[in-house]
Design an enzyme around this catalytic site. Structure first.
Site, PDB file in Angstrom:
ATOM      1  CB  CYS A 118      -0.957   0.001   1.182  1.00  0.00           C
ATOM      2  SG  CYS A 118      -2.181  -1.308   1.032  1.00  0.00           S
ATOM      3  CG  HIS A 258      -3.277   3.416   2.527  1.00  0.00           C
ATOM      4  ND1 HIS A 258      -3.638   3.152   1.229  1.00  0.00           N
ATOM      5  CD2 HIS A 258      -3.337   2.216   3.181  1.00  0.00           C
ATOM      6  CE1 HIS A 258      -3.901   1.868   1.105  1.00  0.00           C
ATOM      7  NE2 HIS A 258      -3.728   1.277   2.268  1.00  0.00           N
ATOM      8  CG  ASN A 288      -6.612  -0.730   0.953  1.00  0.00           C
ATOM      9  OD1 ASN A 288      -5.968  -0.177   0.056  1.00  0.00           O
ATOM     10  ND2 ASN A 288      -6.037  -1.328   1.978  1.00  0.00           N
TER      11      ASN A 288
HETATM   12  N1  COA Z   1     -18.296  -9.183   8.844  1.00  0.00           N
HETATM   13  C1  COA Z   1     -18.803  -9.441  10.055  1.00  0.00           C
HETATM   14  N2  COA Z   1     -18.044  -9.815  11.105  1.00  0.00           N
HETATM   15  C2  COA Z   1     -16.718  -9.913  10.904  1.00  0.00           C
HETATM   16  C3  COA Z   1     -16.139  -9.655   9.664  1.00  0.00           C
HETATM   17  C4  COA Z   1     -16.973  -9.266   8.602  1.00  0.00           C
HETATM   18  N3  COA Z   1     -16.514  -9.004   7.382  1.00  0.00           N
HETATM   19  N4  COA Z   1     -14.820  -9.833   9.769  1.00  0.00           N
HETATM   20  C5  COA Z   1     -14.584 -10.196  11.018  1.00  0.00           C
HETATM   21  N5  COA Z   1     -15.729 -10.259  11.710  1.00  0.00           N
HETATM   22  C6  COA Z   1     -15.933 -10.597  13.114  1.00  0.00           C
HETATM   23  C7  COA Z   1     -14.801 -11.406  13.676  1.00  0.00           C
HETATM   24  O1  COA Z   1     -14.971 -12.784  13.427  1.00  0.00           O
HETATM   25  C8  COA Z   1     -14.876 -11.092  15.130  1.00  0.00           C
HETATM   26  O2  COA Z   1     -15.899 -11.838  15.732  1.00  0.00           O
HETATM   27  P1  COA Z   1     -15.684 -12.474  17.197  1.00  0.00           P
HETATM   28  O3  COA Z   1     -15.491 -11.286  18.090  1.00  0.00           O
HETATM   29  O4  COA Z   1     -16.952 -13.221  17.413  1.00  0.00           O
HETATM   30  O5  COA Z   1     -14.458 -13.321  17.088  1.00  0.00           O
HETATM   31  C9  COA Z   1     -15.330  -9.627  15.161  1.00  0.00           C
HETATM   32  O6  COA Z   1     -15.943  -9.397  13.886  1.00  0.00           O
HETATM   33  C10 COA Z   1     -14.202  -8.651  15.335  1.00  0.00           C
HETATM   34  O7  COA Z   1     -13.135  -9.020  14.454  1.00  0.00           O
HETATM   35  P2  COA Z   1     -11.815  -8.221  14.356  1.00  0.00           P
HETATM   36  O8  COA Z   1     -10.860  -8.902  13.433  1.00  0.00           O
HETATM   37  O9  COA Z   1     -11.357  -7.885  15.747  1.00  0.00           O
HETATM   38  O10 COA Z   1     -12.355  -6.897  13.668  1.00  0.00           O
HETATM   39  P3  COA Z   1     -11.636  -5.533  13.539  1.00  0.00           P
HETATM   40  O11 COA Z   1     -12.393  -4.518  14.260  1.00  0.00           O
HETATM   41  O12 COA Z   1     -10.165  -5.635  13.828  1.00  0.00           O
HETATM   42  O13 COA Z   1     -11.801  -5.247  11.992  1.00  0.00           O
HETATM   43  C11 COA Z   1     -10.456  -5.271  10.008  1.00  0.00           C
HETATM   44  C12 COA Z   1     -11.211  -6.101  11.040  1.00  0.00           C
HETATM   45  C13 COA Z   1      -9.807  -6.182   8.997  1.00  0.00           C
HETATM   46  C14 COA Z   1     -11.465  -4.356   9.316  1.00  0.00           C
HETATM   47  C15 COA Z   1      -9.416  -4.415  10.752  1.00  0.00           C
HETATM   48  O14 COA Z   1      -8.644  -5.245  11.574  1.00  0.00           O
HETATM   49  C16 COA Z   1      -8.492  -3.661   9.851  1.00  0.00           C
HETATM   50  O15 COA Z   1      -8.902  -2.703   9.217  1.00  0.00           O
HETATM   51  N6  COA Z   1      -7.215  -4.046   9.826  1.00  0.00           N
HETATM   52  C17 COA Z   1      -6.195  -3.333   9.090  1.00  0.00           C
HETATM   53  C18 COA Z   1      -6.497  -3.355   7.627  1.00  0.00           C
HETATM   54  C19 COA Z   1      -5.429  -2.698   6.894  1.00  0.00           C
HETATM   55  O16 COA Z   1      -5.054  -1.612   7.197  1.00  0.00           O
HETATM   56  N7  COA Z   1      -4.989  -3.425   5.893  1.00  0.00           N
HETATM   57  C20 COA Z   1      -4.157  -3.033   4.871  1.00  0.00           C
HETATM   58  C21 COA Z   1      -3.020  -2.295   5.288  1.00  0.00           C
HETATM   59  S1  COA Z   1      -2.647  -1.528   3.879  1.00  0.00           S
END
Ligand code: COA
Length: 333
Positions: A118, A258, A288
């Site tokens: 990214c 970003h 993204n």
């Molecule tokens: N829809 C519904 N529920 C979802 C889900 C989705 N698409 N994805 C995950 N969940 C659930 C998980 O299973 C978890 O459930 P649980 O608590 O019962 O285990 C809950 O939601 C929370 O999951 P978590 O992974 O803690 O969510 P989060 O708040 O961290 O959000 C991302 C997930 C991926 C959106 C977030 O971690 C993120 O943005 N990460 C960085 C992404 C990034 O910057 N990437 C590229 C860098 S360039």
């Protein structure tokens, strides 16, 4: 005798997003997710997908460059160097840059691809700027484009909600005015590789039936860990470039961050002391687009940018790679 400093200035912007919209509602039919969760956890409502068979990253880059050339009133033959920043090249080789210049109907520019996940576009801007500042090149085009739908697993709800296709490009030209690319801080730490990568398809693990069965040709991400590093590092590096250039929050006209997650962006702006109306955002519409997010923001908001505005670009991505850039905007559109 005093010599005038030559800087690289952005003098035109182009962009392209495919027509097909993939909404959160569409994703509800593919994986166990819902519109409300995606919007509240990421800020994304929809993303664009390049659906046409036979179309690839180069085709989006060509559209973006054509858009830029038309706006600047120059031809492809006038480009000296074309850098394509991407993690989804059309082919492993030759470089997508070669395919783009050919599709533009020219063999004049030389070029290459640059991959830093990214952060690719920010790295590319800094590389392109060196060729301008050295005085050897007059027109450098830097593209940031990705067809993430080619490497996203639409059965994995952790990743498929995040990414989209599209990108943009900028033209760098020399200026003796006190604007253009003023400063950059670029960082990388390979210890982060394990948290965000594509497992197979490279020389470490060439494609086999097993790698395909194990779905290893898609983006793998440990979301929580990436989120933690992204938030801290993007905010730190953005504050650092402000301090190094003695810019207070009132001096910064725009944050161009970003577009990975709205929560990461909000935290960065908070550390920089910036109000909401100084943050450029289009994550809601495009998700993204990896290398595409920063040029797409410049493209979408070009009319809002005025000559002399102080822009801070900030990014974080796989690698880990991250960085920030201070640009004083060089033109009114
Ligand atoms: N829809 C519904 N529920 C979802 C889900 C989705 N698409 N994805 C995950 N969940 C659930 C998980 O299973 C978890 O459930 P649980 O608590 O019962 O285990 C809950 O939601 C929370 O999951 P978590 O992974 O803690 O969510 P989060 O708040 O961290 O959000 C991302 C997930 C991926 C959106 C977030 O971690 C993120 O943005 N990460 C960085 C992404 C990034 O910057 N990437 C590229 C860098 S360039």
């Amino acid at each position: 005798m005093q010599t005038t400093k030559i800087r690289a200035a952005i003098t035109a912007v182009g962009g392209y997003v495919p027509e097909t919209v993939l909404s959160n509602k569409d994703l509800e039919k593919l994986v166990d997710t819902n519109d409300e969760w995606i919007i509240s956890r990421t800020g994304i409502r929809e993303r664009r997908i390049l659906r046409e068979p036979g179309k690839a990253t180069s085709d989006m880059a060509v559209k973006a460059v054509e858009n830029l050339l038309e706006k600047r009133g120059i031809s492809a033959d006038e480009i000296d160097l074309l850098i394509v920043c991407t993690v989804t090249p059309d082919l492993i080789f030759p470089a997508t840059a070669n395919l783009v210049t050919h599709k533009l109907g020219t063999s004049k520019p030389w070029g290459f691809d640059l991959a830093a996940a990214c952060s690719s576009f920010l790295y590319g801007l800094q590389v392109g700027a060196q060729f301008i500042q050295s005085g050897t090149h007059k027109k450098v085009v830097v593209c940031g484009v990705d067809k993430m739908s080619a490497i996203v697993d639409y059965t994995d709800r952790n990743t498929c909600i995040i990414f989209g296709d599209g990108g943009g490009c900028v033209l760098l030209e020399p200026t003796e005015e006190d604007n253009g690319i003023m400063d950059a801080i670029l960082c990388s730490d390979g210890a982060g590789a394990e948290f965000l990568h594509q497992k197979a398809g490279g020389s470490l693990k060439p494609p086999t039936h097993e790698t395909i069965d194990a779905r290893e040709h898609f983006v793998y991400q440990e979301g929580k860990t990436v989120f933690k590093f992204a938030t801290t590092n993007m905010a730190d590096v953005s504050k650092k470039i402000m301090d190094r250039n003695e810019l207070g929050s009132d001096d910064v006209s725009w944050l161009i961050p970003h577009q990975a997650n709205k929560r990461i962006i909000d935290y960065t702006a908070e550390i920089m002391g910036l109000p909401e109306d100084k943050i450029l955002m289009n994550i809601e519409r495009y998700g993204n687009t990896t290398s595409g997010t920063l040029p797409l923001l410049l493209w979408d908001y070009e009319k809002e940018l005025n000559k002399g505005d102080n822009l801070i670009l900030a990014t974080f991505g796989g690698g880990f790679t991250w960085g920030s850039m201070y640009i004083r905007w060089a033109y009114n559109s």
